[in-house]
Every structure is written in structure tokens, then in C-alpha cells.
Design a protein around this motif. Structure first.
Motif, short mmCIF file in Angstrom:
data_model
loop_
_atom_site.label_atom_id
_atom_site.label_comp_id
_atom_site.label_asym_id
_atom_site.label_seq_id
_atom_site.Cartn_x
_atom_site.Cartn_y
_atom_site.Cartn_z
N GLY A 1 49.15 47.70 37.74
CA GLY A 1 50.25 46.79 38.06
C GLY A 1 50.12 45.47 37.34
N ALA A 2 48.90 44.91 37.30
CA ALA A 2 48.69 43.64 36.60
C ALA A 2 48.89 43.80 35.10
CB ALA A 2 47.29 43.12 36.91
N ILE A 3 48.37 44.88 34.53
CA ILE A 3 48.52 45.10 33.08
C ILE A 3 49.99 45.28 32.72
CG2 ILE A 3 48.00 46.70 31.21
CD1 ILE A 3 45.29 47.15 32.45
N THR A 4 50.74 46.00 33.56
CA THR A 4 52.16 46.22 33.28
C THR A 4 52.93 44.91 33.29
OG1 THR A 4 52.01 48.42 34.29
CG2 THR A 4 54.21 47.49 34.01
N LEU A 5 52.63 44.03 34.24
CA LEU A 5 53.31 42.72 34.28
C LEU A 5 52.97 41.88 33.05
CD1 LEU A 5 52.90 41.78 38.05
CD2 LEU A 5 54.98 42.53 36.87
N VAL A 6 51.74 41.97 32.57
CA VAL A 6 51.37 41.24 31.35
C VAL A 6 52.13 41.78 30.16
CG1 VAL A 6 49.47 40.73 29.78
CG2 VAL A 6 49.11 40.56 32.24
N ILE A 7 52.25 43.12 30.08
CA ILE A 7 53.00 43.73 28.97
C ILE A 7 54.47 43.32 29.03
CG2 ILE A 7 53.76 45.94 28.01
CD1 ILE A 7 51.11 47.13 28.87
N LEU A 8 55.00 43.12 30.22
CA LEU A 8 56.39 42.68 30.36
C LEU A 8 56.60 41.21 30.01
CD1 LEU A 8 57.40 44.52 33.68
CD2 LEU A 8 57.99 45.15 31.33
N GLY A 9 55.52 40.50 29.71
CA GLY A 9 55.66 39.12 29.25
C GLY A 9 55.18 38.07 30.21
N LEU A 10 54.58 38.46 31.32
CA LEU A 10 54.07 37.48 32.28
C LEU A 10 52.60 37.22 31.97
CD1 LEU A 10 55.67 38.89 35.55
CD2 LEU A 10 56.48 36.99 34.16
N ARG A 11 52.30 36.03 31.50
CA ARG A 11 50.93 35.71 31.12
C ARG A 11 50.12 35.33 32.36
NH1 ARG A 11 53.99 31.24 30.51
NH2 ARG A 11 53.13 29.25 31.28
N PRO A 12 48.81 35.57 32.37
CA PRO A 12 47.96 35.11 33.47
C PRO A 12 48.00 33.59 33.60
CG PRO A 12 46.82 36.75 32.14
CD PRO A 12 48.08 36.41 31.40
N LEU A 13 48.11 33.09 34.82
CA LEU A 13 48.32 31.66 35.03
C LEU A 13 47.03 30.84 35.02
CD1 LEU A 13 51.15 31.56 37.73
CD2 LEU A 13 51.33 31.40 35.25
N ASN A 14 45.92 31.42 35.47
CA ASN A 14 44.69 30.63 35.57
C ASN A 14 43.48 31.54 35.41
OD1 ASN A 14 44.44 31.92 38.13
ND2 ASN A 14 45.71 30.30 39.04
#
Length: 407
Positions: free
Chosen positions: A221-234
Motif C-alpha cells: 500500500g505504501a509503495i503504491t501510493l509513492v508510485i502514484l506520486g505521493l512522496r514520503p513526508l518525513n
């Protein structure tokens, strides 16, 4: 003279209305610094489970237990369809990107409570299963098994659910969530059922499948959100994602090295099946009958008297050993024949509450022994399997060519 502020001054949390305070505590990121923070907060709100999550888990857990008791694949599918939307599992992926410790703990606790409901309902339905003749445990073995197909089903369900949840702000991806529920919550129901039903399978495998699947779903789930363009915040975002990956890699290494027990239904190869008695062909000598075998060959001693002028000598007969052949009863063979099921179990003693010795599939050949007993309103016979295991089984679950002696 005081100048008006250019922006409204936010009120302290203790001065906010109760509804506003509760919503503020549920937010992934309390202060929206940019558009991504607001989007992650919206995802967090949609992945926060409500009361319907736990009610659906209770209903689906009960159906799971009944499906395992009846060994019904149709009811297993129904249980997966009734399972709740896997919001807290998807929320763990959102917390991984946002780096929110509070939201991660809330999502994890909600997922564990949902899994606990499945486990407890499984234990409740497993208790009465000890009182009846089980139809089998094919579906139970499937749910307790950790294999590549289950991980693939969970991975596809997680990726599709995350993508659809991020792209649509009004609909929940219920169809892909069914795949996640089948691979995560149903194994916990199977673990509870196996714990109390007395089935000789490693029930704790269901808990292992759930914990590994939970880490896999959170990581994907986290990797998919990163692939969709959401960068890790901290930095916590990388810490959480790294923890997910560490758990998954460690579990896969243990699994591939054979550390997690595999589950297989008991099967017998053709070489292990008892061989039928050889038929007598034309022209060959028939086998001796028991009456012929019982005949005792003997040699009568002969005494010869010689009349001569010399002293008469009498020959003393020698003892001739007598051969006695004890006839063995002809073994009676039968096969497991349970209508409406795929097999049966044999028990250590007559009675439905006796310990289960082994499970046998329909069609397996067994030797029927002479012991017969009556218990719990049924007639029990003692049998022996090809590998020498002896136990008791209800007589009506066997099919023989001719009735056994004493039936």
C-alpha cells in the motif's frame, strides 16, 4: 491600538467543539502544509473504520466457522463477500507514507481487533464440531496454508484497492477488498476453528499467515501510493516502510527455508494400497483350503519281528515330528465411502469424543479387523490402514464387497 490579524488565529484544541476535537485527533496530519498533506488526511479519514467494520467482521467470522464445519467452498466465498472493507489495512499504507505514528497505531489496533473477532468466532464454531462426524477439512487446509497463490491474491487486492481508493473519492473498492479479506481475516477464523475442533492440523499457521499478510499489504500500500506520486513526508515514513519490508523479507526467508510447516491432506500412493488377492488362472493349482491346511500329516511306525535262531531284536520306532499349520482368517478389505463428503476420520476408541488418529479420503482401502463395538448410538469397527495405523470408525462409512464376519 491593536491591528487586525491578516489570518484568523486558530483556537486551542481544548476550546474547540467536541466534534471538531474528535475529527482533529483522527486526522493523519493535523496541520495541512500543502496539497499532499490535505490529500493524505482525506485518505486517512476514508480508511478509518466505523462500527460497521466490526459488525461485518462478526457476521463474516460466524459464516467462516460454519463453512469450515461443513467443508463448503461456497460458504467460504460467502464469508469473504461478507467481510468488512479492509480500511485499517489500507490505512497502514497511508500511515507509512505520511509518517504518522498515531494513525499507524490506530489502524494497526483496528486491524487486530477485526482479526480477533474472526479468531473468536472460529473458536466458538469449532467447539460443537467435536460432537459430529466431520465432513473433512479441505477448506481448512487451504486457509491455513501459506503459498504463492495466497500472497499473489493479497498483493493484487492491495494494489488495486489502494489505486482505486486514491483515484476515487466517493466509492470504496469493495471487490478488490474481498481478495484481501480472504487472504488475511479468513485464515484467522480457520486458526480459531482448528484450535477447538481437534483437527490434527497446525492451527497456528493461520496466525502466521495473517501477520505476514498484514506486513505485505502495508508495504505494498505504501509503495503504491509513492508510485502514484505521493512522496514520503518525513523520516518516520522511511522508518515505517523499512520496518514493513524487513518483516516481509524475514518471513519469506523463513518460509522458503522450510521454517513454516506446510499443510497437505493425507494421501496414499498406489504403491501403498493393499494388493487384492491374486486370482487363480486356468491350469494352475488352486490354493489349499483351510480344511486341507489343518490336516496333520503323520507316519505310522513299523515294527519288524524276525524269527531266527538268534535272539530276537525289536526295532524301537523313532518319533516323527508332527507339522501343524494354523489357518489364518481371510482378511476383509473395505474402502472409505462417505456420501456428501470427501473422507472420514478414525479415532483411538469407539465414540465421537475419542481422539482423532488419522484422516482418510474416500476410496482409500483399509483392512477390517474383527473388533466391533457400540458407542454414541452407532456401531464402530476397528480397521487398519496400509501403513499399520489402527483405529475405530463408524461402520456405515465403509463399503465392502461382502459383509465382514460379525456384522
Amino acid at each position: 491600538m491593536s491591528l487586525p490579524a491578516s489570518e484568523p488565529i486558530p483556537l486551542p484544541e481544548e476550546e474547540l467543539p467536541p466534534a471538531r476535537r474528535r475529527r482533529l485527533r483522527r486526522m493523519v496530519i493535523p496541520e495541512h502544509h500543502d496539497e499532499q498533506s490535505a490529500f493524505l488526511d482525506d485518505l486517512g479519514e476514508r480508511t478509518t473504520p466505523g462500527a460497521e467494520f466490526f459488525l461485518s467482521a462478526l457476521l463474516a467470522g460466524l459464516v467462516t466457522g460454519i463453512a469450515l464445519m461443513l467443508d463448503s467452498p461456497a460458504l467460504v466465498v460467502l464469508a469473504a463477500l461478507l467481510a468488512p472493507f479492509m480500511a485499517p489495512v489500507l490505512g497502514m499504507g497511508v500511515a507509512g507514507v505520511a509518517g504518522s505514528t498515531g494513525f499507524l497505531l490506530r489502524s494497526l489496533v483496528s486491524a487486530l481487533i477485526g482479526g480477533l473477532i474472526f479468531f473468536l468466532t472460529g473458536t466458538l464454531t469449532g467447539i460443537p464440531a467435536r460432537l459430529f462426524v466431520l465432513n473433512g477439512w479441505v477448506q481448512l487446509s487451504y486457509l491455513l496454508r501459506l503459498d504463492g497463490f495466497s500472497l499473489l491474491l493479497l498483493s493484487l487486492g492491495t494494489v488495486f484497492s489502494t489505486v482505486l481508493l486514491a483515484r476515487s473519492t466517493h466509492q470504496r473498492p469493495l471487490v478488490s477488498s474481498v481478495a484481501m479479506a480472504y487472504a488475511l481475516f479468513l485464515p484467522l477464523g480457520a486458526a480459531g476453528y482448528g484450535l477447538t475442533s481437534g483437527v490434527p492440523l497446525p492451527w497456528y499457521n493461520g496466525m502466521v499467515v495473517f501477520l505476514i499478510g498484514l506486513a505485505v499489504a502495508a508495504l505494498l500500500g505504501a509503495i503504491t501510493l509513492v508510485i502514484l506520486g505521493l512522496r514520503p513526508l518525513n523520516g518516520l515514513s522511511y522508518l515505517f516502510t523499512g520496518a514493513y519490508m524487513t518483516i516481509v523479507v524475514t518471513a519469506l526467508v523463513i518460509w522458503l527455508s522450510g521454517g513454516i510447516p506446510t499443510i497437505q491432506l493425507p494421501e496414499m500412493t498406489p504403491a501403498q494400497l493393499p494388493q487384492a488377492p491374486a486370482q487363480v488362472s486356468a491350469g494352475s493349482q488352486p490354493s489349499p483350503t483351510p480344511a486341507e491346511l489343518s490336516a496333520t500329516p503323520s507316519v505310522s511306525p513299523t515294527v519288524t519281528l524276525t524269527a531266527t535262531a538268534t535272539p530276537t531284536r525289536t526295532l524301537i520306532p523313532t518319533n516323527t515330528p508332527t507339522m501343524t499349520v494354523t489357518p489364518q482368517p481371510t482378511p476383509v478389505w473395505a474402502r472409505i465411502n462417505v456420501k456428501g463428503s470427501n473422507g472420514a476420520v478414525i479415532r483411538a476408541e469407539p465414540g465421537y469424543n475419542a481422539a482423532i488418529v488419522k484422516s482418510l479420503l474416500n476410496g482409500i482401502i483399509v483392512e477390517v479387523l474383527s473388533d466391533v463395538a457400540t458407542a454414541d448410538g452407532a456401531t464402530w469397527v476397528k480397521i487398519r490402514t496400509a501403513d499399520g495405523v489402527e483405529g475405530w470408525i463408524v461402520r456405515n462409512l465403509l463399503a465392502t464387497a461382502t459383509p465382514a464376519p460379525g456384522w
